[in-house]
Design a protein around this motif. Structure first.
Motif, mmCIF file in Angstrom:
data_model
loop_
_atom_site.group_PDB
_atom_site.id
_atom_site.type_symbol
_atom_site.label_atom_id
_atom_site.label_comp_id
_atom_site.label_asym_id
_atom_site.label_seq_id
_atom_site.Cartn_x
_atom_site.Cartn_y
_atom_site.Cartn_z
ATOM 1 N N ALA A 239 -28.024 28.268 30.641
ATOM 2 C CA ALA A 239 -26.875 27.768 29.190
ATOM 3 C C ALA A 239 -25.703 28.658 30.049
ATOM 4 C CB ALA A 239 -27.046 27.958 27.582
ATOM 5 N N GLU A 240 -25.715 30.302 29.991
ATOM 6 C CA GLU A 240 -24.882 30.575 30.094
ATOM 7 C C GLU A 240 -24.467 30.350 31.346
ATOM 8 O OE1 GLU A 240 -25.739 35.576 30.624
ATOM 9 O OE2 GLU A 240 -27.378 34.797 28.648
ATOM 10 N N ALA A 241 -24.733 30.154 32.193
ATOM 11 C CA ALA A 241 -24.136 29.433 34.022
ATOM 12 C C ALA A 241 -23.425 28.454 34.008
ATOM 13 C CB ALA A 241 -25.442 29.747 34.954
ATOM 14 N N ILE A 242 -24.441 27.231 33.210
ATOM 15 C CA ILE A 242 -23.595 26.232 33.397
ATOM 16 C C ILE A 242 -23.854 25.700 31.920
ATOM 17 C CG2 ILE A 242 -24.018 23.755 33.568
ATOM 18 C CD1 ILE A 242 -26.311 24.612 35.716
ATOM 19 N N ASP A 243 -22.488 25.375 31.086
ATOM 20 C CA ASP A 243 -21.462 25.054 29.847
ATOM 21 C C ASP A 243 -22.065 23.920 30.107
ATOM 22 O OD1 ASP A 243 -19.208 23.680 30.588
ATOM 23 O OD2 ASP A 243 -17.778 25.229 30.819
ATOM 24 N N LYS A 244 -21.674 23.330 28.277
ATOM 25 C CA LYS A 244 -21.922 22.034 27.879
ATOM 26 C C LYS A 244 -21.241 20.945 28.236
ATOM 27 C CE LYS A 244 -18.977 22.129 23.565
ATOM 28 N NZ LYS A 244 -17.595 23.792 24.129
ATOM 29 N N ASP A 245 -20.028 21.745 28.551
ATOM 30 C CA ASP A 245 -19.381 20.390 29.935
ATOM 31 C C ASP A 245 -19.504 20.346 31.118
ATOM 32 O OD1 ASP A 245 -18.117 20.062 27.203
ATOM 33 O OD2 ASP A 245 -16.583 21.440 27.745
ATOM 34 N N GLY A 246 -20.670 20.778 31.971
ATOM 35 C CA GLY A 246 -21.311 20.643 32.759
ATOM 36 C C GLY A 246 -20.628 21.784 33.817
ATOM 37 N N TRP A 247 -19.544 22.295 33.272
ATOM 38 C CA TRP A 247 -19.330 23.029 34.520
ATOM 39 C C TRP A 247 -20.156 24.327 34.764
ATOM 40 C CZ3 TRP A 247 -14.764 21.823 37.079
ATOM 41 C CH2 TRP A 247 -14.072 21.198 36.333
#
Length: 599
Positions: A422-430
């Motif tokens: 969750a730290e590496a891939i944000d909620k928008d998928g970046w």
């Protein structure tokens, strides 16, 4: 044929361009080829052998070996039954093996040789990995040999694999790659079949080789860069020849005459340094001609036509001098792909000038790996940048300069670590790369530093250490270097000399050839490096300039725990190991008036 799962690559090659030498390794002094058909048949035997051991879809199997055909037979054999390969570096510690075996829940292990078998034996003690599930590629007393697994496989029926292969989906987990990082325990990067194959599809048009060509492979296959490129070679029908070892690459290049190979910058630097050292040995007109050609090469620019006179001189330099460089690299080389770290622009310039096209690229394990790559055509290649984005790749630069990316190649996440995912891939998928960068001319991505490696001085100024290090390491007298200075008044540097070059300098300058420890304490040597740092400082802003430096006698290596297996410095470890030296460096500076402005 539609390549949707990794093992589809084998059927694709058989259908489109069956090769007599799909893979080749040197055995008893001769390159022994495996045909496309043999690769498929032996892969089937690996799959059937694993099934006979009781392995099934979802099980994890480790591969610990330098590059050889068996590595890929194991890789594809695991994938065909829906298993997940866990490739590991031969150079890591027993503790690391134990951690990864446990974290991944490894059920079986492929291992290269006696030395690694002993390490694995120690690491598996007390773990739930039966001894009969460990197979060696070399014959090792007391161990099950790879041939035993193939014999087990011969008792099965290849037709039984078809429903198992059909059950494997593109989104299934193909491989679990543990990245050591520069801090903390290794993290398992989860990559699906589609992660890797989407990266192959998006990179396909940048590959300037085909079924008539050979590649030399020596970068570790456990690194995603070499593995993805291997898949790409096979999809394009390129024959893959394995170097015997890192030490024999020069000989193997002359034997194989490859059209392409991938490398890390450090290796190219060594090739370049060797060539320049040979130039220094020349005398008279030969010496003059060599350095005339080298100077021309260092001015080369892919983005700029430098006119009739320069082009004419360069053509002459290619006839007289650079042709020997091409011969030394096998005489057939079309391009070199460089990744895994920043390539010094002078190396790219001089190799391009010598008609050896260097395609520098950029990516991470988490992105399968390629995000951007410089093209084979000069107009799509900018020296100093990492190239235009590959197809179907989105990149945006965050407000703090961090490179964010989104594509089908971005990992499924970190194994057993949802909070890190969750730290590496944000909620928008970046996906947040941790690298700082910018676009040049609107389309060339340029990396300026690692976000986590940047630090602030006590004056509040940001320092990007990699930029300073890469510039100063261009000097043939500097082997390794690390800039320190977080929360200090100014940056300082730990420097490890290139001792072979330093000894040559010492002989010419009346410094008795001594041990490394004696050399780094010699007043003349200290002054030499002080002046070098002073010279390179001129390219940096006042607050970025290295004000103090100290010379160290021992190289940082993977074995000492100061480098990652991909040859990146472990800054925290090196800082901790040298904390007294660093402290004394700054204390001494405090005692000297106006140190901070001396350079």
């Amino acid at each position: 044929m539609d390549v949707r799962r990794s093992f589809d690559i084998l059927a694709n090659q058989l259908e489109k361009f069956p090769k007599p030498d799909a893979l080749a390794a040197k055995i008893n002094g001769q390159y022994q080829p495996l045909s496309s058909q043999q690769v498929q048949d032996q892969t089937n035997l690996v799959s059937l052998g694993l099934l006979a051991l009781g392995l099934k879809k979802g099980d994890k199997v480790a591969i610990i070996s330098m590059n050889r055909p068996e590595w890929l037979l194991a890789d594809f054999g695991i994938a065909q039954i829906g298993g997940t390969s866990v490739p590991m570096y031969p150079s890591i510690t027993v503790e690391d093996y134990k951690y990864i075996f446990t974290d991944a829940g490894v059920r079986a292990v492929f291992v290269a040789d006696k030395q690694l078998f002993n390490k694995v034996k120690e690491a598996t003690a007390g773990l739930n990995i039966p001894a009969e599930n460990v197979f060696t590629f070399d014959k090792v007393a007391g161990a099950r040999h790879f041939d035993e697994l193939l014999e087990l496989g011969k008792q099965g029926n290849p037709a039984d694999l078809e429903p198992l292969k059909a059950a494997v989906q593109p989104d299934d987990l193909l491989t679990l790659i543990y990245t050591s990082g520069t801090t903390g325990a290794p993290k398992g990067v989860m990559l699906s079949h589609d992660n890797l194959l989407s990266n192959c599809r998006s990179s396909a048009r940048y590959v300037p080789v085909g079924q008539e060509d050979k590649a030399l492979s020596f970068l570790p296959l456990c690194h995603i860069f070499e593995r993805m490129v291997t898949y790409l070679y096979m999809i394009h029908g390129v024959s893959i020849y394995y170097a015997e070892s890192m030490e024999t690459i020069a000989d193997n290049l002359r034997e194989v005459h490859p059209s392409i190979f991938t490398t890390v910058p450090r290796l190219l630097e060594k090739v370049y340094d060797k060539i320049v050292a040979k130039g220094h040995e020349q005398t008279g007109i030969k010496h003059k001609l060599f350095f005339w050609a080298l100077d021309l090469g260092l001015k080369f620019d892919t983005q700029k036509n430098q006119g009739f006179i320069y082009n004419t001189e360069l053509a002459l330099a290619n006839k007289l001098i650079f042709n020997k460089w091409r011969e030394a690299l096998g005489g057939n080389l079309r391009c070199i792909v460089s990744g895994g770290g920043a390539l010094q622009p002078r190396l790219a310039r001089v190799f391009w000038a010598a008609q050896i096209r260097v395609m520098e690229g950029y990516g991470l394990t988490e992105t399968s790996p390629v995000i951007a790559v410089n093209g084979y055509e000069p107009e799509n290649n900018m020296i100093g940048a990492v190239g235009p984005l590959i197809d179907n790749m989105e990149v945006k630069i965050a407000e703090d300069g961090e490179i964010l990316t989104k594509s089908a190649s971005v990992m499924k996440g970190y194994y057993n670590k949802p909070e890190l995912t969750a730290e590496a891939i944000d909620k928008d998928g970046w996906f947040h790369t941790g690298d700082i960068g910018e676009f040049v001319d609107g389309r060339f991505l340029k990396i300026t530093d690692r976000k986590k490696e940047m630090f602030k001085t006590s004056g509040g100024k940001y320092i990007a250490p990699q930029v300073i290090e890469n510039k100063m390491k261009e000097d043939p007298l500097i082997e390794q270097m690390m800039v320190v200075g977080s929360d200090r008044k100014f940056p300082a540097a730990l420097i490890i000399p290139a001792f072979d070059e330093l000894r040559k300098w010492a002989e010419k300058n009346g410094v008795a050839a001594k041990s490394h420890a004696d050399l780094v304490k010699d007043e003349k040597v200290i002054k030499l490096y002080h002046d070098l740092v002073k010279k390179y400082n001129q390219g940096f802003a006042q607050w970025e300039q290295v004000k103090k430096e100290v010379l160290l006698p021992e190289l940082w290596t993977v074995e000492t725990g100061e480098m990652t297996p991909t040859m990146k410095v472990k800054r925290k470890v090196i800082t901790e190991n040298n904390k007294d030296i660093i402290e004394e460096l700054y204390n001494k500076a405090e005692r000297e008036p106006h140190t901070a402005s001396r350079h």
